[in-house]
Design a protein around this motif. Sequence first.
Motif, PDB file in Angstrom:
ATOM      1  N   LEU A  29     -36.893   3.586 -32.099  1.00 37.13           N
ATOM      2  CA  LEU A  29     -35.560   4.249 -33.039  1.00 37.13           C
ATOM      3  C   LEU A  29     -35.833   2.452 -32.951  1.00 37.13           C
ATOM      4  O   LEU A  29     -35.113   2.558 -34.998  1.00 37.13           O
ATOM      5  CB  LEU A  29     -34.230   4.089 -32.014  1.00 37.13           C
ATOM      6  N   GLN A  30     -35.699   1.320 -32.824  1.00 39.37           N
ATOM      7  CA  GLN A  30     -35.693   0.660 -33.176  1.00 39.37           C
ATOM      8  C   GLN A  30     -36.709  -0.246 -34.179  1.00 39.37           C
ATOM      9  O   GLN A  30     -35.826  -0.383 -34.758  1.00 39.37           O
ATOM     10  CB  GLN A  30     -35.985  -0.713 -31.657  1.00 39.37           C
TER      11      GLN A  30
ATOM     12  N   THR B  16     -34.791   1.556 -37.414  1.00 34.26           N
ATOM     13  CA  THR B  16     -33.753   1.296 -37.761  1.00 34.26           C
ATOM     14  C   THR B  16     -33.839   0.246 -38.743  1.00 34.26           C
ATOM     15  O   THR B  16     -33.568  -0.479 -39.621  1.00 34.26           O
ATOM     16  CB  THR B  16     -32.215   0.425 -36.942  1.00 34.26           C
TER      17      THR B  16
ATOM     18  N   TYR C 141     -33.795  -0.616 -42.974  1.00 32.27           N
ATOM     19  CA  TYR C 141     -32.795  -1.564 -43.425  1.00 32.27           C
ATOM     20  C   TYR C 141     -33.815  -3.119 -43.825  1.00 32.27           C
ATOM     21  O   TYR C 141     -33.140  -3.211 -45.395  1.00 32.27           O
ATOM     22  CB  TYR C 141     -32.167  -2.398 -42.247  1.00 32.27           C
TER      23      TYR C 141
ATOM     24  N   ALA D  95     -34.375   7.756 -36.300  1.00 33.86           N
ATOM     25  CA  ALA D  95     -34.002   6.505 -37.220  1.00 33.86           C
ATOM     26  C   ALA D  95     -33.699   6.456 -38.710  1.00 33.86           C
ATOM     27  O   ALA D  95     -32.870   6.091 -39.150  1.00 33.86           O
ATOM     28  CB  ALA D  95     -34.168   5.736 -36.162  1.00 33.86           C
TER      29      ALA D  95
ATOM     30  N   GLN E 150     -30.571   9.434 -39.937  1.00 34.12           N
ATOM     31  CA  GLN E 150     -29.861   8.656 -39.165  1.00 34.12           C
ATOM     32  C   GLN E 150     -29.482   7.592 -40.698  1.00 34.12           C
ATOM     33  O   GLN E 150     -27.868   7.527 -41.021  1.00 34.12           O
ATOM     34  CB  GLN E 150     -29.714   7.569 -37.847  1.00 34.12           C
TER      35      GLN E 150
END
Lengths: 268, 264
Positions: free
Chosen positions: B64-65, B68, B72, B169, B173
């Motif tokens: 997930l990290q 993300t 970004y 993610a 997300q």
Amino acid sequence: MVRSVADRAFLPTKNLLEEVGDMMILTGKTISSALRPPYPYGGEFVSQFLFAIKLCWFPLLVSTVAFGFGAPGLQAANFLVIFGALDRLGGFFVLASIREFAPFVTAIVLAGVAGTAITADLGARKIREELDALQVLGVDPVKNLVVPRFLALMLVTGLFNIYALIFGVFGGILATLTNGAPLGPFWATFFTNASTTDLWGSVLKTTLFGAIIAIVCCYKGMTASGGAEGVGRAVNQAVVIAFLGVFAFNYVFTQTLLATHPEILVPR
Amino acid sequence: MEWLTVPREWLTSAGEIAKFCGKILGQVYSLKVFRFFGETLRQSGILIVSSTIVIWGLVFIIGLQCGTEGAYFSRSVGAPSQAGVFAAWCDLRELVPYAFGYMMAAKVGTGIVAELGSMRISDEIDALEVMGIDSVLFLCATRLLASWLVLPFVYLAAIGAGFFASYLAVVQQVGDVSSGGYFLVFWMFQNPPDLVYSLIKGMVMATVVVLVGCYYGYNASGGPVGVGTATAKSMVLNIVMVHLIGMLGTQVFWGANPRAPIGG
């Protein structure tokens, strides 16, 4: 029949929830007894602080240089060399080092080295019944043992984050030098991309990591039981729970920081 | 020569660990360990039941990290459709091996120390020797073989968990890129040799963790307190070794050749 099936399915969940609840209660007790006078924990605080520094400085140094050189250093440098833009590695290190890996490598090392030592220490006192003896003497174990460790680990993790950051960037410098590139462009893009928000986010995050590690490790040490295997088992569980807790918290924190501060994402 | 004592102690224990690990590896290599194949299978079962879920859980969170950060970062450089590049390299090459190594050290390594250490201090290991059973063979070599039997599959499934988490993610997300566009780039930036290299990295970490755990557990002393101290000590060595292996693996497998589908 139904009862036993339900027990098998829900007892582990129930135990887990109970344990998490107990840790929350310990957190609350720790914070309230840290703030309420008297403050007898000064000496213990200093000795725990020095103890953590003495144990962690070398593993942390090796770990951060290795991680910085390997993961973001070599891989990102390889990628950037394809585009002839190796000077951008400095900018990438703001993201990689400050925002991500310096905090979590610090947390891993602190949980694995200082946290396990704390659990082993408190667990030993628990099974020697020293904690019970303290209570009989009217000394509160939370105030005298948990609070100094909690505060010391929070402070030491926050400070070690800066240390990890410096050596992580040193790994990046090694990667730049391996590619035979000058260091000036690395520093130029590093400092133009670095922002204060990133830095305080990083330090705040690691300070809270320290709190998580201290609570989990103290809780597991103080509830150690079960004869010969008890302390070892407690250390095992403490480090697993601390890792999971730290990473779950890291995800939530980073997510929130990135979503609420879009200005740190603008490349300069 | 006061200042030489600490390095000398380290060197001594490094030599002892190497000797002990050489003995275990020799016993597995010479197939002596198959004398206790039943025990090996039992240890494999324990490994599957007690450790896999936690390992996959940590890898999932790390995935997930990666997703993300990748989403970004690629948005910030104005190429949100390329998030797959970051996710592919971050997951497969670096962070899945690291997460696997961390959780192996935390769950399996310290677990072995606690178990063998308590056997040592309650004199069960001496009892084994008295009964004429080679205790290193029965306790350590079987555990090493069990981990080699089980962990490659656990590791491959962990990579799957990491990939799934990154997909969640990036696409579900943050949502700057479509599912098809993400997977196009994601699969383009990795190929089977990368998977094999990643597997080698993870397996070397796992082997070291199991060997270190066996050493500290087998040589524990000083009562229940000693077991706790040995468990804490094994963690220090494991963390340093996991990071060093990660770095060396990257240097050996990808240092000279980025293995990217772009550029000359």
